[in-house]
Design a protein around this motif. Structure first.
Motif, PDB file in Angstrom:
ATOM      1  N   SER A 242       0.805  -1.218   0.000  1.00  0.00           N
ATOM      2  CA  SER A 242       0.000   0.000   0.000  1.00  0.00           C
ATOM      3  C   SER A 242       0.840   1.270   0.000  1.00  0.00           C
ATOM      4  N   GLY A 243       2.141   1.139   0.307  1.00  0.00           N
ATOM      5  CA  GLY A 243       3.019   2.294   0.429  1.00  0.00           C
ATOM      6  C   GLY A 243       3.320   2.672   1.867  1.00  0.00           C
ATOM      7  N   ALA A 244       2.558   2.133   2.826  1.00  0.00           N
ATOM      8  CA  ALA A 244       2.830   2.406   4.241  1.00  0.00           C
ATOM      9  C   ALA A 244       4.170   1.797   4.643  1.00  0.00           C
ATOM     10  N   ILE A 245       4.828   2.442   5.597  1.00  0.00           N
ATOM     11  CA  ILE A 245       6.066   1.888   6.145  1.00  0.00           C
ATOM     12  C   ILE A 245       5.919   1.762   7.657  1.00  0.00           C
ATOM     13  N   GLY A 246       6.620   0.765   8.209  1.00  0.00           N
ATOM     14  CA  GLY A 246       6.520   0.569   9.648  1.00  0.00           C
ATOM     15  C   GLY A 246       7.590  -0.360  10.147  1.00  0.00           C
ATOM     16  N   THR A 247       7.634  -0.512  11.459  1.00  0.00           N
ATOM     17  CA  THR A 247       8.668  -1.321  12.085  1.00  0.00           C
ATOM     18  C   THR A 247       8.078  -2.510  12.816  1.00  0.00           C
ATOM     19  N   VAL A 248       8.888  -3.559  12.885  1.00  0.00           N
ATOM     20  CA  VAL A 248       8.598  -4.728  13.708  1.00  0.00           C
ATOM     21  C   VAL A 248       9.794  -4.938  14.616  1.00  0.00           C
ATOM     22  N   ASN A 249       9.528  -5.060  15.903  1.00  0.00           N
ATOM     23  CA  ASN A 249      10.575  -5.221  16.903  1.00  0.00           C
ATOM     24  C   ASN A 249      10.357  -6.550  17.625  1.00  0.00           C
ATOM     25  N   ILE A 250      11.338  -7.443  17.561  1.00  0.00           N
ATOM     26  CA  ILE A 250      11.277  -8.729  18.266  1.00  0.00           C
ATOM     27  C   ILE A 250      12.444  -8.761  19.242  1.00  0.00           C
ATOM     28  N   ILE A 251      12.145  -8.944  20.524  1.00  0.00           N
ATOM     29  CA  ILE A 251      13.191  -8.989  21.549  1.00  0.00           C
ATOM     30  C   ILE A 251      12.990 -10.213  22.432  1.00  0.00           C
ATOM     31  N   VAL A 252      14.052 -10.983  22.606  1.00  0.00           N
ATOM     32  CA  VAL A 252      14.069 -12.119  23.527  1.00  0.00           C
ATOM     33  C   VAL A 252      15.434 -12.109  24.222  1.00  0.00           C
ATOM     34  N   ASP A 253      15.544 -11.917  25.477  1.00  0.00           N
ATOM     35  CA  ASP A 253      14.542 -11.561  26.478  1.00  0.00           C
ATOM     36  C   ASP A 253      14.711 -10.077  26.813  1.00  0.00           C
ATOM     37  N   THR A 254      13.643  -9.498  27.343  1.00  0.00           N
ATOM     38  CA  THR A 254      13.708  -8.127  27.814  1.00  0.00           C
ATOM     39  C   THR A 254      13.270  -8.114  29.272  1.00  0.00           C
ATOM     40  N   PRO A 255      13.820  -7.248  30.099  1.00  0.00           N
ATOM     41  CA  PRO A 255      13.420  -7.242  31.508  1.00  0.00           C
ATOM     42  C   PRO A 255      11.930  -6.970  31.667  1.00  0.00           C
ATOM     43  N   GLY A 256      11.290  -7.736  32.560  1.00  0.00           N
ATOM     44  CA  GLY A 256       9.889  -7.489  32.852  1.00  0.00           C
ATOM     45  C   GLY A 256       8.950  -8.502  32.239  1.00  0.00           C
ATOM     46  N   VAL A 257       7.691  -8.095  32.103  1.00  0.00           N
ATOM     47  CA  VAL A 257       6.636  -8.993  31.625  1.00  0.00           C
ATOM     48  C   VAL A 257       6.640  -9.041  30.098  1.00  0.00           C
ATOM     49  N   PRO A 258       6.087 -10.102  29.499  1.00  0.00           N
ATOM     50  CA  PRO A 258       5.957 -10.142  28.040  1.00  0.00           C
ATOM     51  C   PRO A 258       5.107  -8.976  27.548  1.00  0.00           C
ATOM     52  N   SER A 259       5.396  -8.503  26.343  1.00  0.00           N
ATOM     53  CA  SER A 259       4.650  -7.380  25.770  1.00  0.00           C
ATOM     54  C   SER A 259       4.490  -7.613  24.275  1.00  0.00           C
ATOM     55  N   GLU A 260       3.266  -7.467  23.819  1.00  0.00           N
ATOM     56  CA  GLU A 260       2.978  -7.669  22.392  1.00  0.00           C
ATOM     57  C   GLU A 260       1.924  -6.673  21.959  1.00  0.00           C
ATOM     58  N   GLY A 261       2.101  -6.101  20.774  1.00  0.00           N
ATOM     59  CA  GLY A 261       1.073  -5.190  20.295  1.00  0.00           C
ATOM     60  C   GLY A 261       1.425  -4.566  18.971  1.00  0.00           C
ATOM     61  N   VAL A 262       0.563  -3.653  18.528  1.00  0.00           N
ATOM     62  CA  VAL A 262       0.757  -2.955  17.266  1.00  0.00           C
ATOM     63  C   VAL A 262       0.023  -1.620  17.328  1.00  0.00           C
ATOM     64  N   GLU A 263       0.618  -0.599  16.745  1.00  0.00           N
ATOM     65  CA  GLU A 263      -0.024   0.701  16.555  1.00  0.00           C
ATOM     66  C   GLU A 263      -0.071   0.986  15.061  1.00  0.00           C
ATOM     67  N   VAL A 264      -1.208   1.493  14.587  1.00  0.00           N
ATOM     68  CA  VAL A 264      -1.373   1.837  13.177  1.00  0.00           C
ATOM     69  C   VAL A 264      -1.835   3.284  13.092  1.00  0.00           C
ATOM     70  N   PHE A 265      -1.183   4.036  12.204  1.00  0.00           N
ATOM     71  CA  PHE A 265      -1.498   5.455  12.038  1.00  0.00           C
ATOM     72  C   PHE A 265      -1.959   5.709  10.606  1.00  0.00           C
ATOM     73  N   GLY A 266      -3.159   6.280  10.487  1.00  0.00           N
ATOM     74  CA  GLY A 266      -3.703   6.580   9.173  1.00  0.00           C
ATOM     75  C   GLY A 266      -3.993   8.055   9.001  1.00  0.00           C
ATOM     76  N   ALA A 267      -4.505   8.430   7.845  1.00  0.00           N
ATOM     77  CA  ALA A 267      -4.805   9.826   7.560  1.00  0.00           C
ATOM     78  C   ALA A 267      -5.942  10.363   8.426  1.00  0.00           C
ATOM     79  N   SER A 268      -6.823   9.469   8.922  1.00  0.00           N
ATOM     80  CA  SER A 268      -8.008   9.925   9.648  1.00  0.00           C
ATOM     81  C   SER A 268      -8.050   9.477  11.103  1.00  0.00           C
ATOM     82  N   GLY A 269      -7.021   8.766  11.567  1.00  0.00           N
ATOM     83  CA  GLY A 269      -7.055   8.297  12.941  1.00  0.00           C
ATOM     84  C   GLY A 269      -5.942   7.321  13.227  1.00  0.00           C
ATOM     85  N   SER A 270      -6.058   6.654  14.360  1.00  0.00           N
ATOM     86  CA  SER A 270      -5.033   5.684  14.758  1.00  0.00           C
ATOM     87  C   SER A 270      -5.687   4.614  15.623  1.00  0.00           C
TER      88      SER A 270
END
Length: 351
Positions: A242-270
């Motif tokens: 589509s032309g969008a660009i973004g990042t993917v971050n994979i870390i094993v292990d990081t201090p603390g609790v597991p964390s997983e998610g995604v943020e998406v930013f568009g022209a009209s919202g997020s």
């Protein structure tokens, strides 16, 4: 339920089968657990007793010879996904196979060809697609965000995860020799971690945003006691079709609790999605913004493993396309391979 329960056999009674699939199958509508199999007769019989299953086998060939079995759930180690799935399809059985679909894209392509030839259902066990929060976010992205411009996705395995697992997991029956053998196959920690965690996060990105056009990646290791226990970090830049660009971050292990998610930013919202550790059995938490207001939906159905089993049975019985299907599984494997190649070469890899 408006159809006859699907008679399903479980192939592979290891940890993921015992802590995730079997408890989900016990609750799932439209599914009847008809048989279990594991190379260890002690494990197969213990699991069969726990779930009241009369057929306990030690080979998948025995499962496929059982006329009562209509479909199989392949939860064997990754390197067996292709041969077992191929044999099951050839034997006329529908297949729900744990992610990744196969060990290589060549194997995944062969399975895609076999699905096309047999017309059977093959669903890949990327169960996050059946998380209510992610499904809400997908609709919001399509209907409210307009042109998608950027995104950030992350999959971080916290060093507190072992303690969390010990608290949440039921007793797991295991064969000591088999466990030691599997540990040797996981000794290539860099490859194993990218495959097992990348399969999830890359499928989530495609589920929300469509096809990937190219990959740039960097990888770093951070030593602890020995090379085998090095922590691993991947930072990946994806350019979407589509032309969008973004990042993917994979870390094993990081201090603390597991964390997983995604943020998406568009022209009209997020929209932001935070996905809890799956064994909390909570739907993802969604915060969606558009039109001057933020919405946080109340979502209560949090067992994605149960939902994926029900979706598989429904697809077999009533038709439609499995979600995710063989093409999705193939693309996830290609993205894993492209990330490894990009990190090694330092070059952008086109898909």
């Amino acid at each position: 339920m408006a159809f006859e329960p699907l008679r399903l056999a479980l192939i592979g009674c290891g940890r993921i089968a015992q802590v995730a699939h079997l408890p989900a199958l016990e609750k799932a509508d439209g599914v009847e657990l008809a048989a279990v199999s594991d190379p260890s007769p002690e494990v197969a019989e213990a699991v069969a007793r726990r779930y009241g299953v009369t057929a306990a086998y030690t080979t998948h060939a025995q499962v496929l010879a059982d006329p009562a079995v209509e479909a199989v759930l392949v939860a064997a180690p990754d390197r067996f996904h292709y041969p077992i799935t191929a044999e099951a399809l050839t034997a006329g059985r529908h297949v729900l196979v744990e992610k990744p679909l196969a060990a290589t894209s060549a194997e995944a392509e062969a399975l895609a060809e076999l699905v096309g030839r047999t017309g059977l259902v093959l669903q890949v066990g990327a169960m996050k697609r059946h998380d209510e929060g992610l499904r809400y976010a997908r609709r919001f992205v399509a209907e409210r965000l307009g042109e998608i411009r950027s995104f950030n996705a992350w999959y971080r395995i916290g060093d507190l995860r072992p303690g969390i697992e010990a608290t949440l997991f039921p007793r797991v029956y295991a064969d000591r020799a088999a466990r030691e053998s599997e540990a040797s196959f996981k000794a290539d920690r860099q490859r194993y971690l990218l495959v097992t965690h990348g399969a999830h996060v890359f499928d989530t990105v495609r589920f929300l945003l469509g096809e990937v056009e190219s990959v740039v990646a960097r990888h770093r290791r951070h030593g602890r006691d020995s090379r085998d226990s090095w922590d691993q970090v991947w930072q990946v830049l994806l350019t979407m079709a589509s032309g969008a660009i973004g990042t993917v971050n994979i870390i094993v292990d990081t201090p603390g609790v597991p964390s997983e998610g995604v943020e998406v930013f568009g022209a009209s919202g997020s929209v932001r999605v935070d996905t809890p550790f799956p064994f909390y059995r909570q739907a993802s938490i969604v915060r969606a913004y558009a039109g001057g207001e933020t919405v946080t939906p109340a979502l209560t159905d949090g067992d994605a493993y149960e939902r994926q089993a029900e979706a598989f049975a429904r697809t077999v019985r009533t038709g439609g396309e499995p979600d995710p299907g063989v093409h999705d599984g193939l693309q996830a494997v290609r993205l894993i391979e492209a990330t490894a190649a990009a990190a090694e070469s330092g070059q952008e890899i086109a898909l």
